[in-house]
Design a protein around this motif. Structure first.
Motif, short mmCIF file in Angstrom:
data_model
loop_
_atom_site.label_atom_id
_atom_site.label_comp_id
_atom_site.label_asym_id
_atom_site.label_seq_id
_atom_site.Cartn_x
_atom_site.Cartn_y
_atom_site.Cartn_z
N ILE A 129 -6.07 -4.34 -3.22
CA ILE A 129 -5.44 -4.47 -1.90
C ILE A 129 -6.19 -5.42 -0.99
N VAL A 130 -7.36 -5.90 -1.44
CA VAL A 130 -8.12 -6.82 -0.60
C VAL A 130 -7.38 -8.16 -0.56
N GLU A 131 -7.06 -8.61 0.63
CA GLU A 131 -6.28 -9.84 0.79
C GLU A 131 -7.17 -11.06 0.55
N THR A 153 -8.28 2.02 4.79
CA THR A 153 -6.91 1.75 4.39
C THR A 153 -5.97 2.83 4.92
N GLU A 186 -0.58 -6.03 8.46
CA GLU A 186 -1.24 -6.32 7.19
C GLU A 186 -2.45 -7.21 7.40
N ASN A 197 -5.92 -5.84 6.04
CA ASN A 197 -6.61 -6.55 4.97
C ASN A 197 -8.00 -7.02 5.40
#
Length: 246
Positions: free
Chosen positions: A29-31, A122, A132, A136
């Motif tokens: 999920i890390v952008e 999160t 988002e 992120n």
């Protein structure tokens, strides 16, 4: 703030429930828009991934670790057309840490496992309905043990958004709050100095140690008209030897 309240209330439960979870499920999920090989934060030993040519798009040059993070976030938020929303969300998060000792400790405690930090932040972002971009970015900070710097990063980010909007922050320090009419007069005077196209954002600070008068910080200038400073100047004057020959 209602959002800050939701953040504070969710932290103890979230942290408690995550102490035994692993990090592996959270890595995805890390952008990666925040991880660019050419933008190296030597202070934090962390690499932020935005194309270097985009760094020229920040309205004010920022230096140091917090400045680099704030600049990367500004670029991502501007691209998503979410500058105001991201700024508001960061300030809500900072307000929550100031009002909740539990949350503040969680943000600063490097003993908390990285997987716990990531999953906690999160879930907190999801419950607070953060964008988002903000989510992120906070995940990146959590994953790299930098949540403890979020208040400084938020301030630097606000400096960037203010500059983007053509606003200039002026800080006036007094012993007691300025009356409304005096605050307006000071703001109008600063506005005249700035001229058209800029807007003064006046912030008041209370500091009894200045004894009286006021101190105005405006851009790179400081106008110190406090009684404390005048007293020190007078003391130095009185201590200087008198030259009777001149």
């Amino acid at each position: 703030m209602a959002m800050a309240g939701r953040i504070r209330s969710s932290v103890p439960r979230v942290v408690k429930s995550l102490m035994s979870d692993s990090l592996s499920a959270q890595r995805s999920i890390v952008e990666r828009s925040f991880i660019c090989p050419n933008f190296i934060d030597s202070s934090f030993l962390f690499i932020i991934a935005v194309p270097c040519y985009l760094l020229k798009q920040v309205p004010v040059a920022m230096f140091g670790g917090s400045g680099n993070y704030a600049s990367a976030l500004f670029i991502a938020a501007a691209k998503a057309k979410a500058l105001d929303k991201v700024e508001s969300e960061l300030l809500d998060l900072v307000a929550a840490t100031e009002k909740s000792p539990t949350f503040a400790q969680f943000m600063k405690d490097l003993a908390v496992p990285a997987d716990t930090r990531v999953k906690a932040i999160t879930e907190i972002c999801d419950q607070a309905k953060f964008s988002e971009v903000t989510k992120n970015f906070l995940v990146v900070l959590a994953d790299n043990g930098r949540l403890r710097h979020v208040d400084t990063i938020a301030k630097r980010f606000s400096d960037l958004t203010m500059a983007h909007r053509g606003e200039i922050k002026a800080i006036v320090t007094t012993v007691i709050p300025l009356p409304a009419e005096e605050e307006k007069e000071l703001k109008d005077t600063l506005q005249e100095i700035l001229g058209k196209g800029k807007k003064v954002n006046l912030e008041q600070k209370i500091d009894p140690s200045i004894l009286g008068g006021l101190v105005v910080e405006f851009g790179q200038k400081v106008f110190d008209m406090s009684i404390k400073t005048r007293a020190k100047q007078m003391e130095r004057f009185l201590r200087d030897p008198i030259n009777f020959d001149s």
